[in-house]
Design a protein around this motif. Structure first.
Motif, PDB file in Angstrom:
ATOM      1  N   GLU A  62       0.818  -1.211   0.000  1.00  0.00           N
ATOM      2  CA  GLU A  62       0.000   0.000   0.000  1.00  0.00           C
ATOM      3  C   GLU A  62       0.854   1.266   0.000  1.00  0.00           C
ATOM      4  O   GLU A  62       0.342   2.373  -0.176  1.00  0.00           O
ATOM      5  N   SER A  63       2.181   1.107   0.184  1.00  0.00           N
ATOM      6  CA  SER A  63       3.055   2.287   0.157  1.00  0.00           C
ATOM      7  C   SER A  63       3.014   2.958  -1.216  1.00  0.00           C
ATOM      8  O   SER A  63       3.179   4.186  -1.320  1.00  0.00           O
ATOM      9  N   GLN A  89       0.026   5.037  -1.059  1.00  0.00           N
ATOM     10  CA  GLN A  89       0.365   6.174  -0.204  1.00  0.00           C
ATOM     11  C   GLN A  89       1.205   7.195  -0.971  1.00  0.00           C
ATOM     12  O   GLN A  89       1.019   8.406  -0.831  1.00  0.00           O
ATOM     13  N   LYS A 118      -1.058   9.247  -3.085  1.00  0.00           N
ATOM     14  CA  LYS A 118      -1.783  10.229  -2.262  1.00  0.00           C
ATOM     15  C   LYS A 118      -0.881  11.398  -1.899  1.00  0.00           C
ATOM     16  O   LYS A 118      -1.297  12.552  -1.944  1.00  0.00           O
ATOM     17  N   LYS A 142       2.306   8.952   8.799  1.00  0.00           N
ATOM     18  CA  LYS A 142       1.565   9.164   7.554  1.00  0.00           C
ATOM     19  C   LYS A 142       0.972  10.571   7.503  1.00  0.00           C
ATOM     20  O   LYS A 142       0.971  11.221   6.451  1.00  0.00           O
ATOM     21  N   ILE A 180       6.110   7.868   4.191  1.00  0.00           N
ATOM     22  CA  ILE A 180       5.594   6.693   3.484  1.00  0.00           C
ATOM     23  C   ILE A 180       6.243   5.441   4.062  1.00  0.00           C
ATOM     24  O   ILE A 180       7.356   5.054   3.664  1.00  0.00           O
TER      25      ILE A 180
END
Length: 534
Positions: A79-80, A83, A86, A137, A142
């Motif tokens: 999921e990094s 991230q 984002k 976060k 990250i």
């Protein structure tokens, strides 16, 4: 996978393959990114002169290389990459905007296991991020990998039956330390610019010292421990702490500045709302510094003693006042407060962790002692140090008395500190890195670090020198203070460390992390001026 293919091609810089769709820029050299210290990297990310994806994949590539060499990473946090996307859409806010951060296995990351090296914890992903990961976060960082630990965390080596042995990036035949050993290896090898670990007896400081980097163990409750798994759940006698690891002190300070924010205090109301005190950290006033070369329990290696002496001299030449500080009864502290405090239930909680596990590795001795009948422990304590007696059952009265004794000891120590009017303390740090396998045989050598968990003082380590041929030669005269099996084994663990880093420990009173870091920065600056090899 795409991330692995990208990591490999990105490390090649301008030769990035056409199949890579992550937007590599041939003018950005990964080597130059990896050479930037954290404060400078963070500034370039926030002012837009470095794109976050270039930094991210530079570290993914380097982390892959270091993991191949040292076996330090347990999991890539997929999921990094989300991230990262984002972060790219965010305004460039947060002190750690776009900074890739590595996380110790025992610190919860949503959707990922916190195994502590136990097979039974596999496939039991955390329901949510730990508070410290949530704050990272929110500061724009990250988290991108989790790193290896010893089984149960109660060890300063780094090996378990799931992920195997982690090796020191500076010399593969040496231990990286533990229990934050994967962090030490990854940061020490350059595969992460900032790592988050934990410390209940030296678990941040051992890997930092063994791998030639810096770390700070804060006061136990300065940073939130919500969502951080413990090797012995519930014990309060020896204070555990969450803290950062990095190549230099300024990076540690930036990390604490980012974490000690309103988000930390609102997400965990048990953490005192003490923002980072920049004025204390930036002060240039001369310090009054206590120091000692030995704790008279674990005899320091020649390099350890020289590290303290040389640092003392540098500090005096810089205008600081150095005052001798004499430690007493460290054996009593180690056995009666630390070991007894952690194993007050006779080791029952510790042993229960291993139910259904293959009982091997660095905790075998602990397990055997904890399971031994009382009569055997009584017999053994007559022929060895009181280590055996410390792993016994205690009544509620005895536990309360123990906690009172520890509190009294803490006040006595502070009174001695205040009588000398000290600001900070300069102390030895175990080193150089032991050969692989030796930490499991030398559990008593935690005396230099665990003292400050029992006291719950902030303590950091800074590398100041390298082992010399003369240090190695002097090791032939090492005898120890007891001439027992442990003392005969210690020189074997130290031997062969020429060229390996040796650190000192910097200590301050509770809640004075900024002063501890200021002292560490002074030690680092003076050592860098003297030694060109750091």
């Amino acid at each position: 996978s795409r991330k692995r293919r990208h990591a490999v091609c990105y490390r090649q810089g301008p030769k990035c393959s056409r199949s890579c769709r992550q937007g590599c820029h041939p003018s950005v050299n990964p080597v130059s990114i990896l050479s930037l210290p954290l404060p400078e990297l963070s500034k370039k990310l926030r002012d837009g002169s470095l794109p976050p994806d270039h930094v991210f994949y530079a570290y993914v590539g380097k982390a892959l290389q270091i993991a191949t060499e040292t076996n330090c990473i347990t999991e890539f946090l997929q999921e990094s990459e989300s991230q990262l996307r984002k972060v790219k859409l965010m305004e460039r806010q947060g002190l750690l905007y776009g900074v890739p951060v590595s996380i110790k296995d025992s610190i919860d990351c949503q959707g990922h296991d916190s195994t502590l090296g136990f097979i039974k914890h596999l496939n039991k992903p955390a329901a949510e991020d730990s508070v410290v990961v949530q704050v990272l976060k929110r500061q724009g960082a990250i988290p991108f990998v989790k790193t290896n630990v010893p089984q149960s965390l109660i060890s300063y080596d780094c090996k378990n039956l799931i992920f195997g042995q982690t090796r020191n990036p500076l010399l593969y035949t040496r231990s990286p330390g533990g229990s934050s050993g994967g962090e030490g290896a990854l940061v020490g090898g350059g595969g992460s610019i900032l790592g988050i670990g934990t410390d209940v007896g030296g678990s941040l400081r051992f890997p930092a010292a063994f791998c030639g980097i810096c770390a700070i163990k804060p006061t136990g409750n300065r940073l939130s421990k919500r969502g951080v798994m413990s090797g012995i759940v519930g014990q309060k006698a020896v204070a555990a702490a969450v803290g950062p690891m990095a190549k230099d002190v300024e990076s540690l300070a930036l990390c604490l500045r980012a974490l000690l924010c309103e988000d930390m205090f609102s997400l965990d109301s048990t953490v005192p709302p003490l923002p980072f005190n920049q004025e204390v950290y930036s002060s240039t006033e001369p310090l009054r510094i206590g120091y000692y070369e030995t704790d008279f329990f674990t005899m320091p290696s020649p390099a350890m003693r020289r590290a303290v002496r040389e640092t003392k001299q540098l500090l005096e030449e810089a205008g600081h006042t150095l005052v001798p500080f004499e430690l007493t009864n460290v054996d009593h502290v180690v056995f009666n407060y630390c070991v007894r405090g952690m194993f007050t239930d006779g080791g029952r909680s510790f042993v229960k962790n291993f139910k259904g596990e293959l009982e091997k590795g660095s905790t075998a001795l602990f397990l055997w002692l904890a399971k031994a009948p009382h009569w055997l422990k009584t017999l053994l304590c007559w022929i060895s140090k009181p280590f055996v007696r410390s792993i016994s059952f205690y009544t509620v009265d005895e536990v309360w008395n123990l906690h009172q004794e520890i509190e009294d000891f803490r006040h006595q120590f502070i009174a001695q500190w205040n009588k000398l009017n000290l600001d900070v303390m300069l102390c030895p740090m175990l080193g150089p890195a032991f050969g692989i396998g030796y930490p499991a045989k030398l559990s008593v050598a935690v005396s230099y670090t665990m003292l400050y968990n029992a006291l719950d003082f902030p303590a950091g380590v800074v590398p100041v020198t390298l082992v010399t041929d003369e240090d190695e030669e002097q090791l032939k005269g090492y005898r120890g203070y007891y001439q027992d099996w442990w003392d005969r084994t210690l020189p074997k663990a130290f031997r062969g460390g020429v060229g390996m880093p040796v650190a000192v420990q910097c200590v301050a009173l509770p809640w004075q992390e900024e002063l501890c870091l200021r002292f560490m920065k002074e030690v680092e600056t003076l050592s860098l001026k003297k030694n060109s090899f750091f």
